[in-house]
Design a protein around this motif. Sequence first.
Motif, PDB file in Angstrom:
ATOM      1  N   LEU A  97      40.052  39.450  35.551  1.00 29.00           N
ATOM      2  CA  LEU A  97      39.801  38.224  34.790  1.00 29.00           C
ATOM      3  C   LEU A  97      38.298  37.962  34.663  1.00 29.00           C
ATOM      4  O   LEU A  97      37.813  37.555  33.601  1.00 29.00           O
ATOM      5  CB  LEU A  97      40.479  37.039  35.479  1.00 29.00           C
ATOM      6  N   PHE A  98      37.574  38.186  35.737  1.00 24.82           N
ATOM      7  CA  PHE A  98      36.126  37.982  35.744  1.00 24.82           C
ATOM      8  C   PHE A  98      35.444  38.845  34.685  1.00 24.82           C
ATOM      9  O   PHE A  98      34.638  38.357  33.879  1.00 24.82           O
ATOM     10  CB  PHE A  98      35.581  38.315  37.141  1.00 24.82           C
ATOM     11  N   VAL A  99      35.763  40.123  34.670  1.00 22.73           N
ATOM     12  CA  VAL A  99      35.123  41.046  33.722  1.00 22.73           C
ATOM     13  C   VAL A  99      35.497  40.696  32.289  1.00 22.73           C
ATOM     14  O   VAL A  99      34.638  40.633  31.403  1.00 22.73           O
ATOM     15  CB  VAL A  99      35.504  42.503  34.056  1.00 22.73           C
ATOM     16  N   ALA A 100      36.787  40.453  32.043  1.00 19.46           N
ATOM     17  CA  ALA A 100      37.227  40.105  30.684  1.00 19.46           C
ATOM     18  C   ALA A 100      36.571  38.811  30.215  1.00 19.46           C
ATOM     19  O   ALA A 100      36.129  38.697  29.063  1.00 19.46           O
ATOM     20  CB  ALA A 100      38.742  39.972  30.639  1.00 19.46           C
ATOM     21  N   GLY A 101      36.476  37.839  31.107  1.00 17.43           N
ATOM     22  CA  GLY A 101      35.865  36.562  30.737  1.00 17.43           C
ATOM     23  C   GLY A 101      34.400  36.693  30.421  1.00 17.43           C
ATOM     24  O   GLY A 101      33.903  36.072  29.469  1.00 17.43           O
TER      25      GLY A 101
END
Length: 516
Positions: free
Chosen positions: A93-97
Motif C-alpha cells: 500500500l505504501f509503495v502504490a500510494g
Amino acid sequence: MGRIPPRQLSQAGPDHEHPAATGRWAMLAVLCCSLLLVAMDATILNVALPSLIDHMDPSPMQQLWIVDLYGLVLGGLLITCGAIGDRYGRKRLFVAGFVLFGAASVVAAMAHSPAQLIAGRALLGVGGAMVMPSTLSLIRNIFTDDHERTQAIGIWASVAGAGAAIGPLVGGHLVEAFGWSAAFWLNVPVVVVTVTAAIWLLPEYRAPQIGSLDWFSAMLSVLGIVALAWGIKHVAKGNPAALDLVILVAAVLLLGLFAYRQLRSPDPLLDVRLFRNRAFTAAALATLLAMLAIGAALFLISLWLQYIHGYTPSEAGLRTVPAAIATLLGSLSTPWLLRRVGVRFLMGFGLGALAVGFIVLAAIPTTTYPLVALILVCLGIGDGVAITTAAAVLVSAVPPERAGMAGAVEETNYELGIGLGVALLGSIHGRLFVSHMTELPLSGEQLDTARGSVGGAAYVADQVGGATGAQVLEIAQHAYDSALTTTSWISAGLVGAVAVLTVVLVPRGFTATSAH
C-alpha cells in the motif's frame, strides 16, 4: 545493505525475526522521507496562494478548497487505507500510494484552471492516505523494543510536525524562483528515490484477519468524514443553506451507522472499542486539536505576513521557521520527557502551550514580527509535544496486528485537524473579515472582489492605485487584524478546553507502555 525478505514481518507475534538495528533505522529514514512530503503538502500552498490568485483568479471558495481539500480527502480515506494495509500488505500500500502521489503532483503542477488544481490536490490526498497509515504501523512492527519505538515515534512526529511547519518556507522559495507549480514538481524526484528505496528496504507485513474488507463500512467512513468537513466548513462561514445543514446531519448519521457496524463486526475496519480506553481517546483528541490549531495558525499567519506586511513568499516562508524548529525540538525531547514526567502532564502541557500562543496573538493589538516569532515558538513546541505524546499512546495501546488502526486514528486526526483548521477557523476568519470590510470607496465587481478576501482586496488596491488603493489596503489590513484577533480567541478557547479534558481523561500514572 541487503534486502530484508518480506516474510520476516509477515505475521504478528513475539517470535518472528526483526531486522538488525542499522536496518531498522534505515527503514525509518525511508518512511520519514515519504512522511515529510505528505506533511509539507498540507501547508506548502499557504505562501503560494497569492501567486495562484494572480495566475488563476480562483474564487474565495475555490481558494479554500485548493488549500484544504488535500487534508480533507486524506483524512477521509485514512481509516479505510489503514484497514487495506493490514489485510493486503502495508509495504504494498505504501509503495502504490507514493507512486500515485507522484503522478498527482504532475497533474497539479500542470494545472491550467482552479478545477484541475483542485482535482490534483484531491488525488494527492488519495495517495497520501495510502502512505500515511503505513508509516506509523510499520514503525510499530519494525521497532518492538519500547524504548526504541518511543524514539522512532519521536522522530516520526518531529518529521510530521516540522514538515507541516517548513511547507511555507520551501513553498515560498520555490514559488519566488520558479512559480507556484514548482511546489508540486518538487515531489516527483523525491518520490522516485523513495519508492526505489522502499521496494529494496522495507519489509512486508500483513496482519492475520478473519474476514474480508467491509467495503460498505469503508464507504460510510469516507462519506461521513468528508460530509462532516463540508458541513462544518459551510456552517462556519455563516448563513448556511438548508443543504449545508442537511449534509451536516447526514454526516452524523453516516458516522453513527459506521460505528454501529464496527461494534457488530468480528473484524472491524476500526475497533471503536479502543475509545473505551480513556488515554486512547485523549490522545486522539489531542492530535485533532493540535493539528487544527497549527494548520489554521500557519495558514492565517502566512497570509498575514504577505498581505499585511508585504513580505515576498520566500520572506514569509522564512519567517515561519521558528515554528518548524520549535516543533522539531518539542518532538525530539518528548521521548526523554515521557520517561520522567508521564503522559498526563505532557499532553496537557503541549495543548496548553498552543492555547498560550493563541492568547498572545489575540491579546496584543499591534502585532510585530518578533512577537509573531514568539507565538510560532509556542505553537511549535506545543504541537511537537502533543503530537508525539499522542502517537506514543495510540501505538502502544494496541497489539501489533491492530497497528494499522492506531496509525489510521493518529493520522486521520492529524490530517483532518489540518483540514478542519483551515476549513473551520479559516471560514470563521473569512466571515469576520467580510464583516469588517465596510466604508470601502468602491462599487460593483471591485467591491465584491475586495470584500471577498484579503487577496482580493490587495488585487483591487493594486488595480485602483493612488489614494483610493491605499485606503482599500488600509481597511483590508485593519479588517484582517481584527478578524485574526477574534479567531485567535476562539482557537485558544477550543484548545484550552481540550487540554483540560485530556488531563481529566488520562489516568494518573499512565505511561505510554502501560497498555502492554
